[in-house]
Design an enzyme around this catalytic site. Structure first.
Site, PDB file in Angstrom:
ATOM      1  N   ARG A  40       0.779  -1.182   0.000  1.00 42.65           N
ATOM      2  CA  ARG A  40       0.000   0.000   0.000  1.00 42.65           C
ATOM      3  C   ARG A  40       0.841   1.277   0.000  1.00 42.65           C
ATOM      4  O   ARG A  40       0.346   2.367  -0.277  1.00 42.65           O
ATOM      5  CB  ARG A  40      -0.885  -0.018   1.268  1.00 42.65           C
ATOM      6  CG  ARG A  40      -2.047  -1.004   1.132  1.00 42.65           C
ATOM      7  CD  ARG A  40      -2.735  -1.242   2.446  1.00 42.65           C
ATOM      8  NE  ARG A  40      -1.998  -2.266   3.189  1.00 42.65           N
ATOM      9  CZ  ARG A  40      -2.399  -2.718   4.392  1.00 42.65           C
ATOM     10  NH1 ARG A  40      -3.462  -2.206   4.968  1.00 42.65           N
ATOM     11  NH2 ARG A  40      -1.720  -3.667   5.006  1.00 42.65           N
ATOM     12  N   ASP A  96       7.314   3.264  -2.773  1.00 44.73           N
ATOM     13  CA  ASP A  96       7.555   4.385  -1.872  1.00 44.73           C
ATOM     14  C   ASP A  96       9.024   4.488  -1.484  1.00 44.73           C
ATOM     15  O   ASP A  96       9.622   5.545  -1.526  1.00 44.73           O
ATOM     16  CB  ASP A  96       6.662   4.285  -0.621  1.00 44.73           C
ATOM     17  CG  ASP A  96       6.724   2.919   0.072  1.00 44.73           C
ATOM     18  OD1 ASP A  96       7.398   1.996  -0.445  1.00 44.73           O
ATOM     19  OD2 ASP A  96       6.084   2.762   1.129  1.00 44.73           O
ATOM     20  N   ASP A  99      14.725  -0.194   0.637  1.00 44.56           N
ATOM     21  CA  ASP A  99      15.454  -0.339   1.891  1.00 44.56           C
ATOM     22  C   ASP A  99      16.516  -1.427   1.672  1.00 44.56           C
ATOM     23  O   ASP A  99      17.574  -1.147   1.106  1.00 44.56           O
ATOM     24  CB  ASP A  99      14.402  -0.683   2.959  1.00 44.56           C
ATOM     25  CG  ASP A  99      14.947  -0.774   4.359  1.00 44.56           C
ATOM     26  OD1 ASP A  99      15.987  -0.173   4.640  1.00 44.56           O
ATOM     27  OD2 ASP A  99      14.320  -1.461   5.192  1.00 44.56           O
ATOM     28  N   LEU A 104      11.860  -5.310  -3.913  1.00 43.86           N
ATOM     29  CA  LEU A 104      11.906  -4.855  -5.304  1.00 43.86           C
ATOM     30  C   LEU A 104      12.676  -5.816  -6.198  1.00 43.86           C
ATOM     31  O   LEU A 104      12.308  -6.014  -7.356  1.00 43.86           O
ATOM     32  CB  LEU A 104      12.512  -3.457  -5.380  1.00 43.86           C
ATOM     33  CG  LEU A 104      11.491  -2.328  -5.333  1.00 43.86           C
ATOM     34  CD1 LEU A 104      12.172  -0.977  -5.248  1.00 43.86           C
ATOM     35  CD2 LEU A 104      10.579  -2.371  -6.572  1.00 43.86           C
ATOM     36  N   LYS A 127      17.028   4.285   0.984  1.00 43.91           N
ATOM     37  CA  LYS A 127      17.882   4.175   2.178  1.00 43.91           C
ATOM     38  C   LYS A 127      19.076   3.323   1.773  1.00 43.91           C
ATOM     39  O   LYS A 127      19.134   2.128   2.064  1.00 43.91           O
ATOM     40  CB  LYS A 127      17.116   3.433   3.279  1.00 43.91           C
ATOM     41  CG  LYS A 127      16.366   4.302   4.238  1.00 43.91           C
ATOM     42  CD  LYS A 127      15.963   3.459   5.446  1.00 43.91           C
ATOM     43  CE  LYS A 127      14.510   3.620   5.754  1.00 43.91           C
ATOM     44  NZ  LYS A 127      14.066   2.739   6.838  1.00 43.91           N
ATOM     45  N   ARG A 161      -0.129   7.074   7.191  1.00 47.75           N
ATOM     46  CA  ARG A 161      -0.006   7.119   5.722  1.00 47.75           C
ATOM     47  C   ARG A 161      -0.556   8.427   5.146  1.00 47.75           C
ATOM     48  O   ARG A 161      -0.170   8.849   4.073  1.00 47.75           O
ATOM     49  CB  ARG A 161      -0.774   5.951   5.089  1.00 47.75           C
ATOM     50  CG  ARG A 161      -0.179   4.580   5.383  1.00 47.75           C
ATOM     51  CD  ARG A 161      -0.823   3.555   4.452  1.00 47.75           C
ATOM     52  NE  ARG A 161      -0.612   2.180   4.877  1.00 47.75           N
ATOM     53  CZ  ARG A 161       0.448   1.443   4.549  1.00 47.75           C
ATOM     54  NH1 ARG A 161       1.400   1.959   3.814  1.00 47.75           N
ATOM     55  NH2 ARG A 161       0.553   0.199   4.950  1.00 47.75           N
TER      56      ARG A 161
HETATM   57  P1  IMP Z   1      12.938  -3.761   1.281  1.00 49.46           P
HETATM   58  O1  IMP Z   1      12.552  -5.098   0.717  1.00 49.46           O
HETATM   59  O2  IMP Z   1      13.742  -3.912   2.541  1.00 49.46           O
HETATM   60  O3  IMP Z   1      13.608  -2.844   0.299  1.00 49.46           O
HETATM   61  O4  IMP Z   1      11.609  -3.166   1.795  1.00 49.46           O
HETATM   62  C1  IMP Z   1      10.963  -2.120   1.262  1.00 49.46           C
HETATM   63  C2  IMP Z   1       9.620  -1.989   1.929  1.00 49.46           C
HETATM   64  O5  IMP Z   1       9.755  -1.920   3.373  1.00 49.46           O
HETATM   65  C3  IMP Z   1       9.016  -0.677   1.503  1.00 49.46           C
HETATM   66  O6  IMP Z   1       8.230  -0.837   0.356  1.00 49.46           O
HETATM   67  C4  IMP Z   1       8.222  -0.295   2.724  1.00 49.46           C
HETATM   68  O7  IMP Z   1       6.944  -0.884   2.650  1.00 49.46           O
HETATM   69  C5  IMP Z   1       8.974  -0.893   3.890  1.00 49.46           C
HETATM   70  N1  IMP Z   1       9.851   0.108   4.539  1.00 49.46           N
HETATM   71  C6  IMP Z   1      11.199   0.147   4.528  1.00 49.46           C
HETATM   72  N2  IMP Z   1      11.669   1.187   5.209  1.00 49.46           N
HETATM   73  C7  IMP Z   1      10.590   1.856   5.684  1.00 49.46           C
HETATM   74  C8  IMP Z   1      10.413   3.057   6.471  1.00 49.46           C
HETATM   75  O8  IMP Z   1      11.355   3.751   6.896  1.00 49.46           O
HETATM   76  N3  IMP Z   1       9.128   3.411   6.739  1.00 49.46           N
HETATM   77  C9  IMP Z   1       8.058   2.694   6.304  1.00 49.46           C
HETATM   78  N4  IMP Z   1       8.173   1.588   5.557  1.00 49.46           N
HETATM   79  C10 IMP Z   1       9.425   1.157   5.256  1.00 49.46           C
HETATM   80 MG    MG Z   2       6.142  -1.173   0.461  1.00 48.51          MG
END
Ligand code: IMP
Ligand code: MG
Length: 173
Positions: A40, A96, A99, A104, A127, A161
């Site tokens: 979302r 959004d 991380d 992705l 990040k 949100r």
């Molecule tokens: P990744 O697989 O670790 O890159 O996760 C990415 C997902 O984690 C994003 O699409 C967000 O839904 C969530 N996420 C990562 N960091 C944050 C944050 O600082 N605030 C809120 N959601 C986050």
């Molecule tokens: Mg997400």
């Protein structure tokens, strides 16, 4: 709780979204885009980006979650898949925040199996310090420090949100 002043103000976000949409509009001149939003978290960014893109596009959504916290293996689960047939079409995946890159990366690999003409990734926030998997990010709004952020679609336990800006969130002790 939300700490201090916004990390990114509504004005900063709006300006960046318009800039990204202009770049996309230039890059995709004469083409049609399938804009895939990851729910979302991307809903607000997705809507603002879409309304500023000047080339024809169709929209689609995908809902996934990563179980990093519980398994540490970075298992990603698709809850709701795209509906469009993306074979030979130009896809842009919109999220959004990137991380670790695990979500992705998984989604990208999965969509590539459907043989799109091209596939690019657009994220509002990056990040970079937290990256575990290397994912090519084609359109990036802001690099941000390793802090948990909320607002403009991003949540903590599905709250915040609706904030029109992005703020740093700290758990109250
Ligand atoms: P990744 O697989 O670790 O890159 O996760 C990415 C997902 O984690 C994003 O699409 C967000 O839904 C969530 N996420 C990562 N960091 C944050 C944050 O600082 N605030 C809120 N959601 C986050
Ligand atoms: Mg997400």
């Amino acid at each position: 709780m939300i700490t201090g002043k916004p990390l990114l103000t509504t004005e900063q976000i709006n300006q960046k979204v318009i800039e990204l949409a202009h770049r996309i509009s230039e890059d995709y001149k004469g083409k049609e885009i399938v804009l895939v939003g990851l729910l979302r978290g991307a809903f607000m960014f997705f809507a603002d980006l879409a309304r500023n893109i000047k080339v024809p596009l169709v929209i689609d959504f995908l809902t996934a979650s990563s179980y990093m916290q519980t398994t540490t293996s970075g298992e990603v689960k698709i809850h709701c898949d795209i509906h469009e047939d993306i074979e030979n079409r130009h896809v842009i995946v919109v999220d959004d925040i990137i991380d670790t890159g695990i979500s992705l990366n998984f989604i990208r690999e999965r969509l590539l199996q459907k043989n799109p003409a091209s596939l690019k990734i657009c994220v509002l926030l990056d990040k970079q310090d937290r990256r575990i998997v290397d994912v090519p990010v084609d359109y990036r709004g802001f690099n941000i420090p390793d802090e948990f952020v909320v607002g403009y679609g991003l949540d903590y336990e599905n709250n915040y949100r609706n904030l029109p800006h992005i703020a740093i969130f700290k758990k109250a002790h």
